[in-house]
Design a protein around this motif. Structure first.
Motif, PDB file in Angstrom:
ATOM      1  N   ALA A 104       0.843  -1.190   0.000  1.00  0.00           N
ATOM      2  CA  ALA A 104       0.000   0.000   0.000  1.00  0.00           C
ATOM      3  C   ALA A 104       0.881   1.243   0.000  1.00  0.00           C
ATOM      4  O   ALA A 104       0.800   2.093   0.862  1.00  0.00           O
ATOM      5  CB  ALA A 104      -0.937  -0.011   1.197  1.00  0.00           C
ATOM      6  N   SER A 105       1.754   1.328  -0.999  1.00  0.00           N
ATOM      7  CA  SER A 105       2.649   2.473  -1.164  1.00  0.00           C
ATOM      8  C   SER A 105       3.268   2.388  -2.547  1.00  0.00           C
ATOM      9  O   SER A 105       3.669   1.306  -2.981  1.00  0.00           O
ATOM     10  CB  SER A 105       3.768   2.434  -0.120  1.00  0.00           C
ATOM     11  N   SER A 106       3.347   3.519  -3.250  1.00  0.00           N
ATOM     12  CA  SER A 106       4.021   3.501  -4.548  1.00  0.00           C
ATOM     13  C   SER A 106       5.507   3.792  -4.390  1.00  0.00           C
ATOM     14  O   SER A 106       6.288   3.566  -5.302  1.00  0.00           O
ATOM     15  CB  SER A 106       3.382   4.512  -5.503  1.00  0.00           C
ATOM     16  N   SER A 107       5.933   4.262  -3.211  1.00  0.00           N
ATOM     17  CA  SER A 107       7.333   4.615  -3.020  1.00  0.00           C
ATOM     18  C   SER A 107       8.132   3.568  -2.245  1.00  0.00           C
ATOM     19  O   SER A 107       9.338   3.475  -2.405  1.00  0.00           O
ATOM     20  CB  SER A 107       7.443   5.977  -2.328  1.00  0.00           C
ATOM     21  N   ALA A 108       7.492   2.789  -1.397  1.00  0.00           N
ATOM     22  CA  ALA A 108       8.216   1.757  -0.643  1.00  0.00           C
ATOM     23  C   ALA A 108       8.632   0.640  -1.594  1.00  0.00           C
ATOM     24  O   ALA A 108       7.818   0.105  -2.332  1.00  0.00           O
ATOM     25  CB  ALA A 108       7.332   1.199   0.469  1.00  0.00           C
ATOM     26  N   THR A 109       9.910   0.307  -1.595  1.00  0.00           N
ATOM     27  CA  THR A 109      10.396  -0.752  -2.481  1.00  0.00           C
ATOM     28  C   THR A 109      10.304  -2.109  -1.793  1.00  0.00           C
ATOM     29  O   THR A 109      10.282  -2.193  -0.564  1.00  0.00           O
ATOM     30  CB  THR A 109      11.852  -0.487  -2.907  1.00  0.00           C
ATOM     31  N   ILE A 110      10.234  -3.164  -2.603  1.00  0.00           N
ATOM     32  CA  ILE A 110      10.126  -4.531  -2.108  1.00  0.00           C
ATOM     33  C   ILE A 110      11.407  -5.251  -2.494  1.00  0.00           C
ATOM     34  O   ILE A 110      11.738  -5.363  -3.673  1.00  0.00           O
ATOM     35  CB  ILE A 110       8.901  -5.244  -2.711  1.00  0.00           C
ATOM     36  N   SER A 142      11.098  -1.256   2.110  1.00  0.00           N
ATOM     37  CA  SER A 142      11.948  -0.135   2.497  1.00  0.00           C
ATOM     38  C   SER A 142      11.281   0.775   3.523  1.00  0.00           C
ATOM     39  O   SER A 142      11.928   1.648   4.090  1.00  0.00           O
ATOM     40  CB  SER A 142      12.342   0.682   1.266  1.00  0.00           C
ATOM     41  N   ALA A 143      10.005   0.584   3.767  1.00  0.00           N
ATOM     42  CA  ALA A 143       9.266   1.362   4.764  1.00  0.00           C
ATOM     43  C   ALA A 143       8.190   0.459   5.361  1.00  0.00           C
ATOM     44  O   ALA A 143       7.839  -0.575   4.786  1.00  0.00           O
ATOM     45  CB  ALA A 143       8.626   2.586   4.112  1.00  0.00           C
ATOM     46  N   SER A 144       7.663   0.861   6.501  1.00  0.00           N
ATOM     47  CA  SER A 144       6.590   0.099   7.128  1.00  0.00           C
ATOM     48  C   SER A 144       5.287   0.367   6.377  1.00  0.00           C
ATOM     49  O   SER A 144       4.795   1.491   6.358  1.00  0.00           O
ATOM     50  CB  SER A 144       6.461   0.524   8.594  1.00  0.00           C
ATOM     51  N   VAL A 145       4.753  -0.676   5.716  1.00  0.00           N
ATOM     52  CA  VAL A 145       3.532  -0.539   4.918  1.00  0.00           C
ATOM     53  C   VAL A 145       2.666  -1.783   5.091  1.00  0.00           C
ATOM     54  O   VAL A 145       3.155  -2.844   5.468  1.00  0.00           O
ATOM     55  CB  VAL A 145       3.828  -0.360   3.407  1.00  0.00           C
ATOM     56  N   LYS A 146       1.388  -1.646   4.830  1.00  0.00           N
ATOM     57  CA  LYS A 146       0.505  -2.805   4.754  1.00  0.00           C
ATOM     58  C   LYS A 146       0.812  -3.499   3.438  1.00  0.00           C
ATOM     59  O   LYS A 146       0.993  -2.852   2.401  1.00  0.00           O
ATOM     60  CB  LYS A 146      -0.960  -2.387   4.806  1.00  0.00           C
TER      61      LYS A 146
END
Length: 181
Positions: free
Chosen positions: A4-10, A53-57
């Motif tokens: 649920a983020s377009s900026s957090a990388t996987i 790269s960030a805390s996301v659902k």
């Protein structure tokens, strides 16, 4: 995996291969990544961890297909869509006649549930979807999947994955070549 983020990388887990560039939509704050791993008899990993790269659902599904070639699929396509209950998966051009299985994946925001997959596809017996939990429904994700029958073809038609509620989404299609024709 769907985040649920377009900026957090996987990040790609050890032993796995990223199939294609991530599909993102900044206006819909969603990112979807597809990964591949050939499982052999010596593979004893009981679980896999994806790192963001960030805390996301986030949500994800793993689909096991027996008899597929051990090399990573070479035909993958993805596209983001605006708010809809039905997430389109793109058509694939295989270049030449090949024998294998088509897979479709879609990720959606807002914690919706998987309702159906397009004609010619089957939802895996495990349910074919997974969702994130906690916080507001608007910050959750759901990833759904379906698989086709063994075919010999040079193209795969566009299809869809349908969720119970309209939300922004990303759809992917993948073709796995058969190991032994």
């Amino acid at each position: 995996s769907t985040a649920a983020s377009s900026s957090a990388t996987i990040s790609t887990p050890a032993g796995w291969t990223r199939l294609a560039a991530d599909v993102t939509s900044a206006t819909t704050a969603l990112r979807q990544s597809l990964f591949w791993k050939a499982i052999t008899s010596g593979d004893t990993a009981a679980s896999t961890t994806w790192t963001f790269s960030a805390s996301v659902k986030a949500s994800g599904v793993i689909v096991a297909i027996g008899g597929a070639a051990l090399s990573a699929p070479t035909t993958v396509a993805g596209a983001a869509v605006a708010s809809s209950a039905t997430i389109a998966t793109p058509a694939l051009s295989l270049g030449s006649s090949r024998t294998g299985i088509a897979l479709i994946f879609a990720g959606t925001a807002y914690g919706s549930t998987l309702s159906s997959v397009g004609s010619g596809y089957t939802i895996p017996s495990s349910g074919g979807s997974a969702g994130s939990t906690g916080n507001a429904t608007s910050s959750r994700t759901t990833t759904g999947s379906g698989y086709g029958s063994l075919v010999t073809t040079s193209s795969i038609a566009a299809s869809s994955v349908t969720f119970a509620n309209a939300a922004v989404g990303i759809g992917h299609a993948v073709f796995l070549d058969q190991l032994i024709p």
